[in-house]
Design an enzyme around this catalytic site. Structure first.
Site, PDB file in Angstrom:
ATOM      1  N   ASN A  10     -76.315 -59.899 -47.506  1.00 14.08           N
ATOM      2  CA  ASN A  10     -76.052 -60.283 -46.115  1.00 14.08           C
ATOM      3  C   ASN A  10     -76.123 -61.804 -46.039  1.00 14.08           C
ATOM      4  O   ASN A  10     -77.203 -62.374 -46.071  1.00 14.08           O
ATOM      5  CB  ASN A  10     -77.104 -59.621 -45.204  1.00 14.08           C
ATOM      6  CG  ASN A  10     -76.911 -59.979 -43.753  1.00 14.08           C
ATOM      7  OD1 ASN A  10     -75.905 -60.596 -43.387  1.00 14.08           O
ATOM      8  ND2 ASN A  10     -77.853 -59.596 -42.921  1.00 14.08           N
ATOM      9  N   LYS A  12     -75.419 -63.692 -43.629  1.00 14.89           N
ATOM     10  CA  LYS A  12     -75.759 -64.178 -42.280  1.00 14.89           C
ATOM     11  C   LYS A  12     -74.832 -65.333 -41.880  1.00 14.89           C
ATOM     12  O   LYS A  12     -73.667 -65.309 -42.231  1.00 14.89           O
ATOM     13  CB  LYS A  12     -77.235 -64.560 -42.231  1.00 14.89           C
ATOM     14  CG  LYS A  12     -78.126 -63.440 -42.771  1.00 14.89           C
ATOM     15  CD  LYS A  12     -79.582 -63.679 -42.573  1.00 14.89           C
ATOM     16  CE  LYS A  12     -80.350 -62.629 -43.343  1.00 14.89           C
ATOM     17  NZ  LYS A  12     -81.776 -62.656 -43.104  1.00 14.89           N
ATOM     18  N   HIS A  94     -78.442 -53.229 -34.528  1.00 14.39           N
ATOM     19  CA  HIS A  94     -79.373 -52.538 -33.656  1.00 14.39           C
ATOM     20  C   HIS A  94     -79.058 -51.052 -33.593  1.00 14.39           C
ATOM     21  O   HIS A  94     -77.966 -50.643 -33.232  1.00 14.39           O
ATOM     22  CB  HIS A  94     -79.350 -53.142 -32.255  1.00 14.39           C
ATOM     23  CG  HIS A  94     -80.559 -52.748 -31.478  1.00 14.39           C
ATOM     24  ND1 HIS A  94     -80.752 -51.468 -31.031  1.00 14.39           N
ATOM     25  CD2 HIS A  94     -81.644 -53.446 -31.111  1.00 14.39           C
ATOM     26  CE1 HIS A  94     -81.899 -51.402 -30.400  1.00 14.39           C
ATOM     27  NE2 HIS A  94     -82.461 -52.593 -30.443  1.00 14.39           N
ATOM     28  N   GLU A  96     -79.654 -48.790 -31.629  1.00 12.95           N
ATOM     29  CA  GLU A  96     -79.268 -48.114 -30.386  1.00 12.95           C
ATOM     30  C   GLU A  96     -77.931 -48.594 -29.838  1.00 12.95           C
ATOM     31  O   GLU A  96     -77.532 -48.187 -28.761  1.00 12.95           O
ATOM     32  CB  GLU A  96     -80.367 -48.312 -29.349  1.00 12.95           C
ATOM     33  CG  GLU A  96     -81.568 -47.460 -29.682  1.00 12.95           C
ATOM     34  CD  GLU A  96     -82.793 -47.802 -28.884  1.00 12.95           C
ATOM     35  OE1 GLU A  96     -83.828 -47.228 -29.182  1.00 12.95           O
ATOM     36  OE2 GLU A  96     -82.687 -48.641 -27.988  1.00 12.95           O
ATOM     37  N   GLU A 152     -85.263 -51.985 -43.027  1.00 14.72           N
ATOM     38  CA  GLU A 152     -85.631 -53.398 -43.102  1.00 14.72           C
ATOM     39  C   GLU A 152     -86.786 -53.675 -42.148  1.00 14.72           C
ATOM     40  O   GLU A 152     -86.567 -53.912 -40.950  1.00 14.72           O
ATOM     41  CB  GLU A 152     -84.442 -54.278 -42.703  1.00 14.72           C
ATOM     42  CG  GLU A 152     -83.219 -54.110 -43.563  1.00 14.72           C
ATOM     43  CD  GLU A 152     -82.400 -55.390 -43.582  1.00 14.72           C
ATOM     44  OE1 GLU A 152     -82.148 -55.889 -44.681  1.00 14.72           O
ATOM     45  OE2 GLU A 152     -82.031 -55.903 -42.519  1.00 14.72           O
ATOM     46  N   GLY A 158     -86.516 -62.397 -44.214  1.00 14.16           N
ATOM     47  CA  GLY A 158     -86.452 -63.860 -44.238  1.00 14.16           C
ATOM     48  C   GLY A 158     -87.815 -64.533 -44.222  1.00 14.16           C
ATOM     49  O   GLY A 158     -87.913 -65.730 -43.971  1.00 14.16           O
ATOM     50  N   SER A 198     -86.782 -59.750 -47.887  1.00 12.41           N
ATOM     51  CA  SER A 198     -87.255 -60.671 -48.927  1.00 12.41           C
ATOM     52  C   SER A 198     -87.148 -60.104 -50.347  1.00 12.41           C
ATOM     53  O   SER A 198     -88.026 -60.315 -51.177  1.00 12.41           O
ATOM     54  CB  SER A 198     -88.685 -61.127 -48.621  1.00 12.41           C
ATOM     55  OG  SER A 198     -88.716 -61.800 -47.365  1.00 12.41           O
TER      56      SER A 198
END
Ligand code: PEP
Length: 235
Positions: A10, A12, A94, A96, A152, A158, A198
């Site tokens: 990822n 980011k 997320h 939901e 996660e 991170g 991490s």
């Protein structure tokens, strides 16, 4: 047939063409374990750039997508746009958000992420929180073959604080049990559950040895050459 190891990167909000070219170079050079599915989550402006340059055995994911087909949604990206760029995957943050169902209906493969906050773990609520998030996903999924779940823990993302293999395995096993009891034993047996938080070259092998950990979702380390070691962790 066991579950195939899976490692997602990822990126980011990191990267420009110059640094992305370097990542593409180390992924091309590998060598990458052929028994591992590899997918990298790239920033939206570089989806097509990455898809055109990465080898076929490295999948490309968007980092999110919207829940409507098109329209006046400034800054959002549509499932169809991701596919139009040649990419098959999307990471969904997320649990939901209603876009889980929408992304699946539109033919994408999804990596939904769940996980507890530190205060929730300390209050002994890890399973309660994760099951609630997983239920919100499960309610929207009809085709589990296009889902890879990521556990996660928020406190590990991170932060340099990885869950111990025992902590991660305990939660992964609980998630698989929940799936067996609430979805089906077949889905529980076949669904790949990744650990994220991490993960580095230094800790990936111990995590990969755990029975219910089927790979990892990697943030910071997926930008560095050590990502190749993480991909090959189960070898
Ligand atoms: C992530 O971005 O999903 C993640 C787990 O980040 P990191 O590996 O940097 O903790």
């Amino acid at each position: 047939m066991g579950r195939k190891f899976f490692v997602g990167g990822n990126w980011k909000m990191n990267g420009d063409k110059e640094s992305i070219d370097k990542i593409i170079d180390f992924l091309k050079a590998g060598p990458l374990d052929p028994n591992c599915d590899v997918v990298v989550g790239v920033p939206a402006p570089y989806l097509m750039y990455c898809r055109e340059r990465l080898p076929e055995n490295v999948g490309v994911a968007a980092q999110n997508c919207h829940k409507a087909a098109k329209g006046a949604f400034t800054g959002e990206i549509a499932a169809a746009m991701i596919k139009d760029c040649g990419c098959k995957w999307v990471i969904l943050g997320h649990s939901e958000r209603r876009n889980v169902a929408f992304a699946l209906e539109n033919g994408l493969h999804i990596i939904p992420c769940i996980g507890e906050k530190l205060e929730e773990r300390e209050a002994g609520k890890t399973e309660e929180v994760c099951f609630k998030q997983l239920k919100a996903i499960a309610d929207k999924v009809s085709d589990w073959s296009r889902v890879v779940l990521a556990y996660e823990p928020v406190w590990a993302i991170g932060t340099g604080k990885t869950a111990t293999p025992e902590q991660a395995q305990e939660t992964h096993a609980a998630l698989r049990k929940w799936l067996s009891e609430n979805v089906s034993p077949e889905v529980a047996e076949n669904l790949r559950i990744l650990y994220g938080g991490s993960v580095t070259a230094a800790n990936c092998k111990e995590l990969a040895k755990c029975a219910d950990i089927d790979g990892s979702l990697v943030g910071g380390a997926s930008l560095k050459p050590e990502f190749v070691e993480i991909i090959n962790a189960s070898q």
